[in-house]
Write an enzyme that holds these catalytic residues in place. Structure first.
Site, PDB file in Angstrom:
ATOM      1  N   TYR A 123      -6.822  -2.557 -11.924  1.00 24.35           N
ATOM      2  CA  TYR A 123      -6.436  -3.217 -10.717  1.00 24.35           C
ATOM      3  C   TYR A 123      -7.897  -4.347  -9.665  1.00 24.35           C
ATOM      4  O   TYR A 123      -7.989  -3.566  -9.086  1.00 24.35           O
ATOM      5  CB  TYR A 123      -5.817  -1.469  -9.984  1.00 24.35           C
ATOM      6  CG  TYR A 123      -5.543  -2.284  -8.584  1.00 24.35           C
ATOM      7  CD1 TYR A 123      -4.176  -2.738  -8.243  1.00 24.35           C
ATOM      8  CD2 TYR A 123      -5.760  -1.544  -7.518  1.00 24.35           C
ATOM      9  CE1 TYR A 123      -3.706  -3.052  -6.945  1.00 24.35           C
ATOM     10  CE2 TYR A 123      -4.796  -2.179  -6.286  1.00 24.35           C
ATOM     11  CZ  TYR A 123      -4.396  -2.626  -5.712  1.00 24.35           C
ATOM     12  OH  TYR A 123      -3.271  -2.523  -4.720  1.00 24.35           O
ATOM     13  N   HIS A 128      -5.662  -9.890  -4.805  1.00 22.96           N
ATOM     14  CA  HIS A 128      -4.509  -9.425  -5.628  1.00 22.96           C
ATOM     15  C   HIS A 128      -3.987  -7.714  -4.675  1.00 22.96           C
ATOM     16  O   HIS A 128      -3.802  -7.094  -3.680  1.00 22.96           O
ATOM     17  CB  HIS A 128      -4.177  -8.607  -6.650  1.00 22.96           C
ATOM     18  CG  HIS A 128      -2.926  -7.682  -6.936  1.00 22.96           C
ATOM     19  ND1 HIS A 128      -1.655  -8.257  -6.981  1.00 22.96           N
ATOM     20  CD2 HIS A 128      -2.612  -6.267  -7.396  1.00 22.96           C
ATOM     21  CE1 HIS A 128      -0.837  -7.125  -6.991  1.00 22.96           C
ATOM     22  NE2 HIS A 128      -1.631  -6.353  -7.348  1.00 22.96           N
ATOM     23  N   ARG A 137      -0.937  -0.640   3.748  1.00 24.86           N
ATOM     24  CA  ARG A 137      -1.180   0.087   4.205  1.00 24.86           C
ATOM     25  C   ARG A 137      -1.742  -0.976   5.593  1.00 24.86           C
ATOM     26  O   ARG A 137      -3.335  -1.792   5.109  1.00 24.86           O
ATOM     27  CB  ARG A 137      -1.947   0.391   3.991  1.00 24.86           C
ATOM     28  CG  ARG A 137      -1.836   1.808   2.880  1.00 24.86           C
ATOM     29  CD  ARG A 137      -2.919   2.589   1.569  1.00 24.86           C
ATOM     30  NE  ARG A 137      -3.858   1.602   1.777  1.00 24.86           N
ATOM     31  CZ  ARG A 137      -3.600   0.968  -0.038  1.00 24.86           C
ATOM     32  NH1 ARG A 137      -2.400   1.912  -0.429  1.00 24.86           N
ATOM     33  NH2 ARG A 137      -3.873  -0.125  -0.698  1.00 24.86           N
ATOM     34  N   GLU A 193       4.108  -9.046 -13.544  1.00 25.70           N
ATOM     35  CA  GLU A 193       2.702  -9.324 -12.857  1.00 25.70           C
ATOM     36  C   GLU A 193       1.508 -10.070 -14.129  1.00 25.70           C
ATOM     37  O   GLU A 193       1.237  -9.356 -15.000  1.00 25.70           O
ATOM     38  CB  GLU A 193       1.712  -7.437 -12.739  1.00 25.70           C
ATOM     39  CG  GLU A 193       2.124  -6.805 -11.668  1.00 25.70           C
ATOM     40  CD  GLU A 193       1.999  -5.823 -11.348  1.00 25.70           C
ATOM     41  OE1 GLU A 193       1.279  -5.076 -12.407  1.00 25.70           O
ATOM     42  OE2 GLU A 193       1.881  -5.044  -9.985  1.00 25.70           O
ATOM     43  N   GLU A 195      -1.569 -10.752 -15.905  1.00 26.23           N
ATOM     44  CA  GLU A 195      -2.656 -10.581 -16.585  1.00 26.23           C
ATOM     45  C   GLU A 195      -3.194 -10.605 -17.852  1.00 26.23           C
ATOM     46  O   GLU A 195      -2.446 -11.086 -17.944  1.00 26.23           O
ATOM     47  CB  GLU A 195      -2.484  -8.466 -16.309  1.00 26.23           C
ATOM     48  CG  GLU A 195      -2.439  -7.922 -15.073  1.00 26.23           C
ATOM     49  CD  GLU A 195      -2.175  -6.252 -15.359  1.00 26.23           C
ATOM     50  OE1 GLU A 195      -2.643  -5.866 -15.734  1.00 26.23           O
ATOM     51  OE2 GLU A 195      -1.156  -5.872 -14.258  1.00 26.23           O
ATOM     52  N   GLN A 234       8.635   1.804  -7.513  1.00 26.53           N
ATOM     53  CA  GLN A 234       6.822   1.540  -7.516  1.00 26.53           C
ATOM     54  C   GLN A 234       6.569   1.633  -6.101  1.00 26.53           C
ATOM     55  O   GLN A 234       6.210   3.037  -5.712  1.00 26.53           O
ATOM     56  CB  GLN A 234       6.188   0.708  -8.256  1.00 26.53           C
ATOM     57  CG  GLN A 234       5.020   0.824  -7.611  1.00 26.53           C
ATOM     58  CD  GLN A 234       4.401  -0.806  -7.699  1.00 26.53           C
ATOM     59  OE1 GLN A 234       4.981  -1.415  -8.026  1.00 26.53           O
ATOM     60  NE2 GLN A 234       2.698  -0.330  -7.644  1.00 26.53           N
ATOM     61  N   LYS A 247       6.752   1.109 -13.402  1.00 29.28           N
ATOM     62  CA  LYS A 247       5.754   0.308 -14.703  1.00 29.28           C
ATOM     63  C   LYS A 247       5.879   0.472 -15.972  1.00 29.28           C
ATOM     64  O   LYS A 247       5.987  -0.387 -16.939  1.00 29.28           O
ATOM     65  CB  LYS A 247       4.350   0.231 -14.408  1.00 29.28           C
ATOM     66  CG  LYS A 247       3.671   0.828 -13.157  1.00 29.28           C
ATOM     67  CD  LYS A 247       3.428  -1.268 -13.007  1.00 29.28           C
ATOM     68  CE  LYS A 247       2.751  -1.277 -11.409  1.00 29.28           C
ATOM     69  NZ  LYS A 247       2.389  -3.240 -11.425  1.00 29.28           N
ATOM     70  N   THR A 343      -3.906  -7.243 -11.758  1.00 29.57           N
ATOM     71  CA  THR A 343      -2.784  -8.535 -11.054  1.00 29.57           C
ATOM     72  C   THR A 343      -3.730  -9.458 -11.188  1.00 29.57           C
ATOM     73  O   THR A 343      -4.890  -8.856 -10.418  1.00 29.57           O
ATOM     74  CB  THR A 343      -1.775  -8.674 -10.238  1.00 29.57           C
ATOM     75  OG1 THR A 343      -0.890  -7.879 -10.523  1.00 29.57           O
ATOM     76  CG2 THR A 343      -0.876  -9.911 -10.083  1.00 29.57           C
TER      77      THR A 343
HETATM   78 MN    MN Z   1      -0.388  -4.353 -13.571  1.00 34.60          MN
END
Ligand code: MN
Length: 407
Positions: A123, A128, A137, A193, A195, A234, A247, A343
């Protein structure tokens, strides 16, 4: 460098690249190959001509339906094979063996290049993590551990599929806003995503740690990676243990593994890290790579729309830091393990690597070239991720990873 083989000037698969993959030429016989321009070097056929020495040994290795055993031979061997192939491509004239060894890339079918034992998703993009944090949040976007360690989770290896494999829209529990109880439904917020991922090339034993400055010795190469995500599943399930059914239904990889050595000329510094990382994460060398990335969505039978342009270099935590952290507790790694970046979003709006961010949680719709709009993916949409590195006239491309959403 010059080859007797015509290689299109803009090809992802130049003489500087020579990525490894598993293909079959319509004969249901998956075997190892190296991509070059519009062709594939059939490594089993090349071994049979004696190009690599030890004919029977290499023929057997390259006739396997995954690259794991070949990769496990180690970099001195895998890099020597690449060098032999390069020398062969740069012979003064077309050798007699060419007809046996070359096959058309456009006619070949690609397979999963490795058997994946374990898969970890990091992550590591600060943009991201901050964007997603703001949505989930608002008052506390980046959690306090984020700048101290490369956050990650263990994903599902069995559902990693090669580019071109359709992806079925998952069903699950979703909780609509204002509802008290969840409902069971097809995901309404299906996302991609953007990646990249690296493939482990050397194993460690339990208890062993990998120093950050040696970490790249354990990386065989890189691929493009789409970590399909059902945002509604999610959002409801992720507290307190993190990603699960939102996921694990599918992740897609590009079929050609670009050896890390092919990327040495595009090595670059990553963002300044503040606070300074703890000693075991302090990397002396520049740890990032300048790889341009883009994502397109193509509605069925229609023109595609580019929805994101980003770059691997934006990542806050490097692959070496991820690997040093992953093993600092003595966790062992094995050949064929996949470690994905998370991501890869950039600083500007056009560089966000997921629809969650591009549509800002589904609030803003995205105009498509065919006149339709999107907030999340629709059935029949194909998502295509492309990537390439360019330097001084050299191009090292990754091809693409694509997948169509079915219901
Ligand atoms: Mn991911």
């Amino acid at each position: 460098m010059r080859s007797w083989l015509p290689i299109p000037a803009d090809s992802d698969f130049s003489l500087y690249n020579l990525p490894y993959g598993i293909f079959d030429a319509g004969d249901q016989r998956p075997r190892a190959g190296i991509a070059i321009g519009d062709h594939i070097i059939d490594l089993a056929a090349a071994a049979e001509t004696g190009l690599f020495g030890k004919k029977r040994f290499f023929k057997k290795i390259f006739e396997q339906p995954v690259l794991n055993d070949f990769i496990a031979l180690g970099k001195p061997v895998t890099n020597r094979i690449r060098k032999k192939v390069l020398d062969w491509l740069c012979l003064p004239q077309r050798p007699d063996t060419a007809d046996n060894i070359l096959t058309s890339r456009t006619k070949a079918r690609m397979h999963m290049p490795v058997r994946v034992g374990d898969y970890t998703d990091f992550y590591s993009s600060i943009e991201h993590a901050t964007n997603v944090g703001k949505m989930f949040r608002p008052d506390n976007p980046l959690l306090p551990n984020w700048r101290w360690l490369p956050v990650g989770y263990h994903g599902r290896a069995s559902s990693i599929v090669v580019s071109g494999t359709p992806v079925q829209r998952p069903h699950g529990q979703i909780k609509l806003p204002d509802a008290e109880a969840p409902i069971f439904s097809a995901s309404r917020r299906l996302d991609f995503e953007l990646e990249m991922a690296f493939i482990i090339g050397k194993e460690t034993q339990m208890g062993e740690t990998i120093p950050v400055d040696k970490a790249e010795e354990y990386i065989f190469g890189m691929v493009l990676f789409n970590d399909w995500s059902a945002r509604d599943i999610q959002a409801w399930e992720y507290v307190p243990l993190g990603p699960f059914l939102g996921k694990n239904f599918a992740s897609s990889v590009s079929p050609w593994i670009v050896p890390i050595e092919a990327l040495k000329n595009v090595r670059t510094k990553g963002p300044r890290q503040n606070p300074a990382p703890l000693d075991y994460l302090k990397q002396r060398k520049a740890g990032n790579y300048d790889i341009e990335l883009e994502v397109a969505i193509q509605p069925k039978g229609k023109q595609e729309t580019i929805v994101c342009k980003s770059n691997f270099r934006y990542l806050y935590w490097s692959m070496a830091q991820q690997l040093a952290h992953h093993t600092v507790n003595g966790c062992n790694i094995r050949v064929g393990d996949i470690m994905a970046s998370g991501t890869i979003s950039g600083p500007e709006k056009g560089s966000f690597g997921s629809l969650l961010e591009i549509s800002w949680g589904g609030k803003e719709s995205i105009a498509m070239a065919d006149g339709s709009t999107r907030t999340f993916l629709q059935d029949g949409d194909t998502v295509v991720i492309r990537g390439s590195a360019k330097k001084d006239g050299m191009k090292i491309g990754f091809g693409e990873v694509s997948g169509e959403i079915t219901n």
